[in-house]
Design an enzyme around this catalytic site. Structure first.
Site, PDB file in Angstrom:
ATOM      1  N   PRO A 380       0.829  -1.212   0.000  1.00  0.00           N
ATOM      2  CG  PRO A 380       0.048  -0.991   2.189  1.00  0.00           C
ATOM      3  CD  PRO A 380       0.735  -1.956   1.278  1.00  0.00           C
ATOM      4  CB  SER A 381       0.024   4.822  -0.608  1.00  0.00           C
ATOM      5  OG  SER A 381      -0.444   4.679  -1.929  1.00  0.00           O
ATOM      6  N   GLY A 384       6.925   2.195   2.055  1.00  0.00           N
ATOM      7  CA  GLY A 384       8.379   2.370   2.050  1.00  0.00           C
ATOM      8  C   GLY A 384       9.052   1.940   0.764  1.00  0.00           C
ATOM      9  CD  GLU A 508       3.330   3.237  -8.632  1.00  0.00           C
ATOM     10  OE1 GLU A 508       2.225   2.990  -9.137  1.00  0.00           O
ATOM     11  OE2 GLU A 508       3.490   3.927  -7.626  1.00  0.00           O
TER      12      GLU A 508
END
Length: 585
Positions: A380-381, A384, A508
């Protein structure tokens, strides 16, 4: 090259180190200053001769001789003024250029965290506005101050020669003139520093609004931004007005005292002429010298205000030069071999941002990435993932633990040497003002055109490049504003391909691409990955399915490690993320 600044020195003394290398030009400027000051003082003697020998004595021959000498001296004055102006201006421009280069070069060596705490607009203001102010002082105000100081000293000497009794009237007023300069000088300097800070805030706000103009207009935020900008401007105006008021009071007091002394001197001198103790020519010369001295004092008092402003600007510039990077070259340095394998080992790694104390971004992480293998980081955001890439690049140093590259702790390696083997493609790729060719060649400045074309072809970027107005020489605009997100991403990947690194970091890298472009770029990445150590941050299933291993992170910790199928079966967090973020439906 100049030596590093001594942080214990005053800002002005630190700035002087940029002037010292140009001793020859300084000498030429000083000689020109002395020459023009001497000529100016000499002109007054011709005025005395013209009055006594020409006007009073009524001798046409003496008057003609004096006028001829006057013209010759005036021509010499013009020559000396040219030399003075040229060399002093040269010094101002040269020193300003050196300071700009030194500040910019130092900024490029600072750790990224420095720019999180300092606004880019303010930094730009220091490099541009503050250095321009210094250029004005060095190339103009300093020249005016030195010239008037010489005229002041020479004028006082000639006053003594002409009439010592009258000179005492002038000298009695000097302490009265110096007082206001000292009294208001410190206040002007403090206000000048404050003014430069407020101007920098105005510049920073303008830069931020322009860079985010689409967001500003999309949210109809123009009226609010105008109001906020007006507040910044008014604050800058108020501070500048206080500075102008202090300088105005100082100059007014100085000029009042100077001309009061001048009036007293003319009255005393007039009595001496009436009584026959001095000639009209001597009084004329004395008055001219006195006016010269008064004007010199007035000019110096104004220049002192400029110098105080420059002192404030110099403080801001020296603060940048004195800023210390938290990421430095170790001593002794451990060299990396020319060819590295690319094995990464992360042991007990812990890191906390200074802005978020008590919330570790990485908390006791252990992870190994064999040479030539690929690893995907998911989570998840705030898990780290991006922080880990920053630590691998040594943008930050961990609070504890270590990162080993081929068994060598990267803290013992020169950061330049380390980053030579790594290529980064970030989620928001950086584009620079320039052409397509220049932006791709950023990955390897010495690459040939053919190599640039090949890298773009491998990144599936050639197709859209060929459709641009000037193809490979098309300008991208500020931050690549003329390109779509997907086009920027493919250029960034081409840049990484051109660098040909042993370690590839993809944050990403396909997030901004449409389905077709993502497929093309994914094929390019898959061709690039073999033989390279690759760490990928991705939210899309297509990106991580074919990697060797997937690491699941949460709250800075490693919670699971394995293949896609293994994690789908054994890890609830990964399965939930896969269903939410990796869905192909």
């Amino acid at each position: 090259m100049t030596n590093p600044p001594d942080r214990n020195q005053s800002p002005l003394l630190q700035a002087l180190r940029f002037v010292r290398p140009y001793s020859r030009q300084i000498l030429l400027a000083l000689l020109a200053l002395i020459f023009t000051a001497a000529i100016t003082l000499g002109l007054v003697q011709y005025v005395r001769i013209i009055v006594d020998a020409g006007f009073v004595a009524g001798s046409s021959q003496s008057l003609g001789t004096a006028i001829t000498g006057f013209v010759v001296v005036a021509l010499l004055q013009a020559f000396g003024t040219f030399a003075r102006f040229y060399w002093v201006s040269w010094l101002g421009e040269r020193v300003t250029a050196d300071i700009r280069q030194a500040v910019f070069g130092h900024l490029l060596s600072l750790h990224p965290g420095y720019f999180e705490d300092n606004r880019s607009g303010e930094i730009q203001s220091r490099i541009t506005t503050d250095t321009t102010l210094l250029q004005t002082v060095i190339g103009s105000s300093a020249s005016i101050a030195l010239r008037n100081l010489l005229l002041l000293i020479g004028g006082v000497i000639f006053l003594f020669i002409t009439n010592p009794r009258l000179t005492s009237v002038v000298l009695l007023c000097i302490p009265l003139v110096i007082g206001p300069i000292v009294l208001f000088g410190r206040r002007v300097r403090k206000l000048s520093r404050h003014t430069q800070d407020e101007i920098a805030s105005v510049g920073a706000y303008v830069g931020e609004s322009i860079q985010q103009i689409k967001t500003v207009q999309a949210y109809n935020h123009q009226a609010t931004d105008r109001r906020h900008f007006a507040e910044y401007v008014e604050r800058a105006f108020d501070v500048a007005l206080a500075q102008v008021k202090a300088r105005s009071i100082m100059i007014a007091l100085v000029m009042t005292l100077v001309f009061a002394a001048l009036a007293a001197m003319i009255w005393v001198g007039g009595q001496d002429v009436i009584s026959g103790r001095m000639t009209a020519g001597e009084l004329t010369a004395f008055v001219v010298y006195a006016v010269m001295v008064a004007s010199a004092v007035g000019a110096i008092s104004q220049v002192i205000g400029d110098l105080q402003r420059a002192a404030g600007a110099t403080e801001r510039l020296m603060e940048l030069l004195n800023a210390e990077s938290l990421i430095t070259t170790p001593d002794p340095v451990v060299p990396l071999p020319a060819e590295i394998a690319g094995q990464l080992a992360i042991n007990r790694l812990k890191f906390t941002y200074t802005t978020r104390p008590g919330q570790p971004a990485i908390d006791g992480l252990d992870l190994s990435v064999p040479a030539g293998s690929s690893l995907a980081l998911v989570g998840p955001s705030g898990a780290g993932k991006s922080t880990l890439l920053d630590l691998v690049l040594r943008f930050y140093d961990p609070d504890s633990g270590e990162i080993l590259l081929d068994g060598i702790n990267i803290r013992h390696v020169d950061p330049l040497d380390l980053r030579q083997h790594i290529a980064l493609v970030s989620q928001q790729p950086a584009m620079f003002t320039g052409t397509v060719m220049e932006n791709i060649r950023y990955g390897r400045p010495d690459a040939s055109d053919a190599e640039v074309h090949a890298a773009a072809e491998a990144a599936y970027a050639s197709e859209f490049i060929e459709r641009l107005p000037d193809t490979w020489h098309s300008y991208l605009g500020e931050a690549g504003i003329r390109l779509s997100g997907g086009q920027k991403q493919r250029l960034a990947i081409a840049r990484a391909i051109l660098k040909n690194p042993r370690i590839l970091l993809l944050d990403e890298a396909t997030s901004a691409l449409d389905a077709e472009s993502e497929s093309n770029v994914q094929m390019a990445i898959e061709k690039l990955m073999p033989g390279r150590t690759t760490i990928i941050i991705a939210h899309r299933l297509a990106t991580v399915r074919n990697v060797d291993r997937i690491a699941v992170m949460d709250k800075g910790q490693l919670v699971a490690l394995g293949s896609h199928d293994e994690l789908m079966a054994t890890n609830a967090l990964y399965a939930r993320l896969a269903n939410l973020q990796f869905s192909t439906n």
